[in-house]
Design an enzyme around this catalytic site. Structure first.
Site, PDB file in Angstrom:
ATOM      1  CG  HIS A 178      -5.879  -8.591   1.241  1.00 56.57           C
ATOM      2  ND1 HIS A 178      -6.019  -9.016  -0.063  1.00 56.57           N
ATOM      3  CD2 HIS A 178      -5.777  -7.237   1.175  1.00 56.57           C
ATOM      4  CE1 HIS A 178      -6.007  -7.975  -0.872  1.00 56.57           C
ATOM      5  NE2 HIS A 178      -5.861  -6.890  -0.147  1.00 56.57           N
ATOM      6  NE  ARG A 214      -2.913  -3.484  -1.595  1.00 53.85           N
ATOM      7  CZ  ARG A 214      -2.425  -4.233  -0.606  1.00 53.85           C
ATOM      8  NH1 ARG A 214      -1.109  -4.369  -0.473  1.00 53.85           N
ATOM      9  NH2 ARG A 214      -3.223  -4.847   0.248  1.00 53.85           N
ATOM     10  NE  ARG A 261      -3.482  -2.265   2.845  1.00 53.41           N
ATOM     11  CZ  ARG A 261      -3.158  -3.402   3.482  1.00 53.41           C
ATOM     12  NH1 ARG A 261      -1.946  -3.531   4.027  1.00 53.41           N
ATOM     13  NH2 ARG A 261      -4.038  -4.376   3.589  1.00 53.41           N
ATOM     14  CE  LYS A 267      -5.971  -0.867   5.150  1.00 51.58           C
ATOM     15  NZ  LYS A 267      -7.287  -1.127   4.553  1.00 51.58           N
ATOM     16  CE1 TYR A 285      -6.012  -7.140  -6.977  1.00 51.39           C
ATOM     17  CE2 TYR A 285      -6.150  -8.314  -4.889  1.00 51.39           C
ATOM     18  CZ  TYR A 285      -5.939  -7.149  -5.599  1.00 51.39           C
ATOM     19  OH  TYR A 285      -5.660  -5.990  -4.930  1.00 51.39           O
ATOM     20  CG  HIS A 322      -4.849   0.475  -3.940  1.00 53.00           C
ATOM     21  ND1 HIS A 322      -4.200   0.348  -2.732  1.00 53.00           N
ATOM     22  CD2 HIS A 322      -5.838  -0.443  -3.940  1.00 53.00           C
ATOM     23  CE1 HIS A 322      -4.783  -0.603  -2.022  1.00 53.00           C
ATOM     24  NE2 HIS A 322      -5.768  -1.105  -2.735  1.00 53.00           N
TER      25      HIS A 322
END
Length: 311
Positions: free
Chosen positions: A280, A257, A160, A184, A289, A254
């Site tokens: 994730h 990414r 990110r 995150k 994806y 992004h």
């Protein structure tokens, strides 16, 4: 049930999500903005000239606030606001400020499944090769090398943009080909980095040290004054470099990414490995994806198969 200030409760909640749950500054800032609008709405609803009390955040007030979002915000923004409200009211119920959760009967809007934007493998390679040529030109400023290294790193690791700008020089372990990333929720993960990105980083850091002095700053990516780059700066860099390379398709950091994940999937990487590299929490997020990959397969099929070729 307590009858304390809702604004005080909001401050406590924001401290909770930042320091105990480890959410990013950007997420906390978004929570603050969305929930301050809720408190402002409640104040207008009650026609008060004082701050709202927690017990005045009634079902009626909350439902009216949610209804006011329709038509005013996009569905994705509505979902973000409702997520903030749910977390806030769960916090209030858990610590005994409220007897029940006003959000318990509120449904989130159904969001459309979107296909994330990305570059093809050929377009990505051409773009990064162009950046390398520009960076290696005789007399090219060190920022050219920096921009090449930034975009090679984004594509090589799938980070990110916030994770990228938070990297320090010692976050990259060149001999092992790994990057330590703080993602995150303040969760650290280890991500592989390719040889071409490492080459670009070495070239950039050598050029930067010559221009600014060795050990000038611990940050990996810096601006012309030597300070750490921001998310916004990286977005501007990508936009400018795409334009210079003749890539007119709009693409965000992004998008690189997305390109990273889509190209890995197309080459046979399994979803669990991609999930780990992307950081994730849920596999369902990574499964987007799969749809991108299938859409590309269908496009190729429609164009190439003699009994399905589009006229």
């Amino acid at each position: 049930m307590k009858n304390g200030s809702a604004r005080r409760a909001l401050t406590d909640f924001l401290d909770h999500v930042r320091y105990e749950r480890g959410l990013s500054k950007e997420t906390v800032r978004a929570y603050r903005s969305d929930l301050e609008r809720l408190l402002g709405f409640a104040k207008e609803h009650h026609c008060m000239d004082r701050d709202v009390h927690v017990h005045e955040l009634t079902d009626e007030v909350v439902h009216r606030y949610v209804a006011s979002l329709h038509g005013r915000l996009a569905k994705t923004s509505q979902a973000r606001v409702l997520s903030a409200c749910r977390s806030f009211f769960r916090f209030l119920v858990d610590r005994g400020d409220l007897a029940h959760d006003p959000m318990r009967t509120v449904r989130s809007p159904k969001l459309p499944t979107t296909v994330p934007g990305f570059l093809s493998v050929d377009d990505t390679v051409r773009f990064l090769d162009h950046l390398e040529q520009q960076a290696r030109r005789t007399g090219a400023p060190w920022m050219q090398a920096r921009d090449w290294a930034i975009l090679e790193t984004l594509y090589s690791t799938g980070l990110r943009v916030g994770e990228l700008v938070s990297l320090d020089r010692d976050s990259v372990e060149g001999k092992q080909g790994l990057v330590r990333v703080l993602g995150k929720g303040a969760k650290e993960r280890i991500v592989p980095i390719g040889s071409k990105a490492l080459e670009a980083l070495h070239y950039y850091l050598s050029a930067r040290d010559r221009a600014l002095g060795a050990g000038h700053d611990r940050a990996l990516f810096v601006n012309t004054r030597g300070g750490r780059l921001t998310d916004r700066s990286v977005r501007r860099i990508l936009k400018a470099r795409l334009h210079q390379a003749g890539q007119w398709r709009p693409l965000s950091p992004h998008g690189l990414r997305h390109s990273f994940a889509t190209h890995l999937l197309s080459s046979g990487a399994d979803l669990r490995s991609i999930q780990e590299m992307l950081g994730h929490a849920s596999l369902s997020t990574t499964q987007r994806y799969t749809k991108v990959h299938l859409d590309q397969l269908m496009k190729v099929y429609d164009q190439a198969h003699p009994r399905s070729r589009k006229r």
